[in-house]
Motif scaffolding. Structure first.
Motif, mmCIF file in Angstrom:
data_model
loop_
_atom_site.group_PDB
_atom_site.id
_atom_site.type_symbol
_atom_site.label_atom_id
_atom_site.label_comp_id
_atom_site.label_asym_id
_atom_site.label_seq_id
_atom_site.Cartn_x
_atom_site.Cartn_y
_atom_site.Cartn_z
ATOM 1 N N SER A 1 -98.479 93.232 64.277
ATOM 2 C CA SER A 1 -97.100 92.806 64.065
ATOM 3 C C SER A 1 -96.603 92.076 65.308
ATOM 4 O O SER A 1 -96.801 92.543 66.427
ATOM 5 C CB SER A 1 -96.199 94.006 63.775
ATOM 6 O OG SER A 1 -96.558 94.619 62.563
ATOM 7 N N PHE B 1 -93.229 89.655 66.952
ATOM 8 C CA PHE B 1 -91.846 89.238 66.732
ATOM 9 C C PHE B 1 -91.379 88.293 67.831
ATOM 10 O O PHE B 1 -91.938 88.260 68.930
ATOM 11 C CB PHE B 1 -90.899 90.433 66.585
ATOM 12 C CG PHE B 1 -90.756 91.296 67.812
ATOM 13 C CD1 PHE B 1 -89.738 91.066 68.723
ATOM 14 C CD2 PHE B 1 -91.617 92.355 68.048
ATOM 15 C CE1 PHE B 1 -89.580 91.867 69.840
ATOM 16 C CE2 PHE B 1 -91.473 93.168 69.160
ATOM 17 C CZ PHE B 1 -90.449 92.923 70.057
ATOM 18 N N GLY C 1 -89.266 89.480 63.323
ATOM 19 C CA GLY C 1 -90.692 89.788 63.339
ATOM 20 C C GLY C 1 -91.455 89.275 62.145
ATOM 21 O O GLY C 1 -90.893 88.904 61.112
ATOM 22 N N TYR C 2 -92.799 89.269 62.277
ATOM 23 C CA TYR C 2 -93.723 88.947 61.184
ATOM 24 C C TYR C 2 -95.096 89.500 61.550
ATOM 25 O O TYR C 2 -95.360 89.835 62.709
ATOM 26 C CB TYR C 2 -93.781 87.442 60.916
ATOM 27 C CG TYR C 2 -94.127 86.588 62.121
ATOM 28 C CD1 TYR C 2 -95.442 86.238 62.392
ATOM 29 C CD2 TYR C 2 -93.132 86.116 62.984
ATOM 30 C CE1 TYR C 2 -95.761 85.448 63.488
ATOM 31 C CE2 TYR C 2 -93.432 85.330 64.067
ATOM 32 C CZ TYR C 2 -94.754 84.998 64.318
ATOM 33 O OH TYR C 2 -95.073 84.219 65.404
ATOM 34 N N ASP C 3 -95.978 89.622 60.543
ATOM 35 C CA ASP C 3 -97.322 90.162 60.759
ATOM 36 C C ASP C 3 -98.330 89.028 60.876
ATOM 37 O O ASP C 3 -98.137 87.934 60.318
ATOM 38 C CB ASP C 3 -97.740 91.080 59.604
ATOM 39 C CG ASP C 3 -96.875 92.327 59.518
ATOM 40 O OD1 ASP C 3 -96.389 92.762 60.587
ATOM 41 O OD2 ASP C 3 -96.690 92.850 58.407
ATOM 42 N N GLY D 1 -96.685 80.938 62.476
ATOM 43 C CA GLY D 1 -95.447 81.476 61.948
ATOM 44 C C GLY D 1 -94.269 80.871 62.679
ATOM 45 O O GLY D 1 -94.436 80.214 63.715
ATOM 46 N N THR E 1 -89.686 81.263 63.352
ATOM 47 C CA THR E 1 -88.372 81.857 63.122
ATOM 48 C C THR E 1 -87.337 80.788 63.446
ATOM 49 O O THR E 1 -87.659 79.758 64.069
ATOM 50 C CB THR E 1 -88.142 83.105 64.005
ATOM 51 O OG1 THR E 1 -88.223 82.730 65.388
ATOM 52 C CG2 THR E 1 -89.189 84.176 63.718
#
Length: 371
Positions: free
Chosen positions: A289, A291, A311-313, A324, A326
């Motif tokens: 995980s 973030f 957060g993200y995995d 990823g 944000t």
């Protein structure tokens, strides 16, 4: 056989080594560093794993052979011919294994952790050059060996277990500690000359002190979470996912600033979003995980203030890293940073930027890249 031995004793390589005895250890240390730089790619490749395991195994065997030279253990054997090369081999493996840490993290956007390890390498070089006995100093020898061993196992064990957390780090440290102490006591028992040069209790204390110091650095979050690495970090005007790719639009930096893609000054309008795109390398099947911690610098208190954690995995295995992003809206002008963190709050990297209001709208030098 006598002719062969005579040719060996008069070989150009042997003459060169003897002529440059003072600098040969450093050259072999650097040689090991360069070798891994040119050949290693990603920590979970079979080739990389094989090379590093061979390095560590060869280093341990060479250390044993070298420490028994003064006892005349190898007189009359084939090894006697190569005794003077053993310290050079130790330096080569020291350099090769040390460089692995730098190589696997040199892609990180935040170079602070990598730079700290470079400083350690430089200190090792200086210590090795100015200590009178250089690598023959057994306290230095086993101390560096343990540091290298700790680093090696903190890479390897998470890769094989496909898991990364504080418990795995402690297990890695314990394995390196036990294996080093076993090798040390084995050599100490076999070598009278080693027993004369060092006190076993003092050497064990030094190794345990190194163990404690590295663990302290880890829990103070001064050591990056090996073998994860932040590959890319970009502050962007837009991020769109298309056909399995991420299209990232950002203000491109001037061509002479080749080490950074995006500009640090972000031209911001009140109705837009600010995106942070990150790509993180992780070994195959390792899940974690991650973030983004958005922080703004408060000029009144001279402190960084956390605004939000998002957060993200991730799942490892992709050459280009797990991608990823944000984003945030309604951002105020000023100095910002986004820390890329693990769930244990270890820093993978920091993406810094300045929000500047675009009061006189004009065409921006935007670039879109696919990741």
């Amino acid at each position: 056989m006598k002719k062969t031995l005579a040719r060996y004793r008069n070989s150009a390589f042997r003459s060169f080594i003897r002529k440059h005895t003072k600098y040969a250890p450093i050259l072999f240390f650097i040689g090991g560093f360069i070798f891994d730089t040119l050949t290693l790619g990603r920590i979970d490749r079979t080739y990389d794993l094989t090379v590093l395991c061979l390095h560590m195994t060869s280093l341990s065997i060479t250390l044993y052979l070298y420490n028994l030279v003064d006892d005349g253990k190898w007189q009359g054997t084939l090894l006697e011919r190569y005794e003077e090369y053993l310290p050079l081999a130790i330096q080569f493996f020291f350099g090769g294994l040390s460089s692995a840490y730098v190589i696997y993290f040199s892609r990180s956007v935040s170079l602070s952790k990598t730079a700290s390890f470079f400083i350690i390498l430089v200190l090792l070089l200086i210590a090795n050059e100015f200590l009178k006995k250089r690598i023959s100093n057994k306290y230095l020898q086993f101390g560096v060996y343990y540091f290298i061993s700790f680093t090696f196992f903190t890479f390897m064990i998470p890769v094989f277990l496909k898991e990364l957390n504080s418990t795995i780090f402690l297990i890695s440290g314990a394995v390196s500690l036990v294996s080093t102490l076993v090798l040390l006591t084995f050599i100490y028992g076999k070598s009278p000359s080693t027993r004369k040069e060092i006190k076993l209790g003092k050497m064990i204390f030094i190794i345990i002190a190194i163990y404690g110091l590295i663990n302290l650095f880890y829990f103070l979050r001064l050591i990056p979470p090996v073998p994860l690495a932040l590959d890319k970090g970009i502050v962007a005007h837009n991020v769109v996912q298309k056909n399995g790719n991420y299209e990232v639009t950002y203000e491109s930096e001037e061509s002479h600033i080749f080490w950074r893609k995006h500009k640090l000054d972000f031209s911001y309008s009140s109705d837009q979003r600010v995106y942070i795109f990150s790509s993180i390398f992780a070994p195959t099947d390792l899940k974690k995980s991650i973030f983004h911690r958005w922080r703004k610098y408060n000029e009144l208190t001279n402190e960084w203030v956390t605004v939000e954690d998002i957060g993200y995995d991730i799942t490892g295995g992709r050459d280009g890293g797990f991608r990823g992003y944000t984003y945030k809206s309604n951002i105020t002008p000023g100095e910002w940073e986004v820390q890329v963190l693990t769930e244990e709050e270890q820093v993978l990297g920091v993406i810094g930027f300045n929000i500047v209001l675009n009061t006189h709208p004009k065409p921006l030098k935007l670039k879109t890249s696919k990741f």
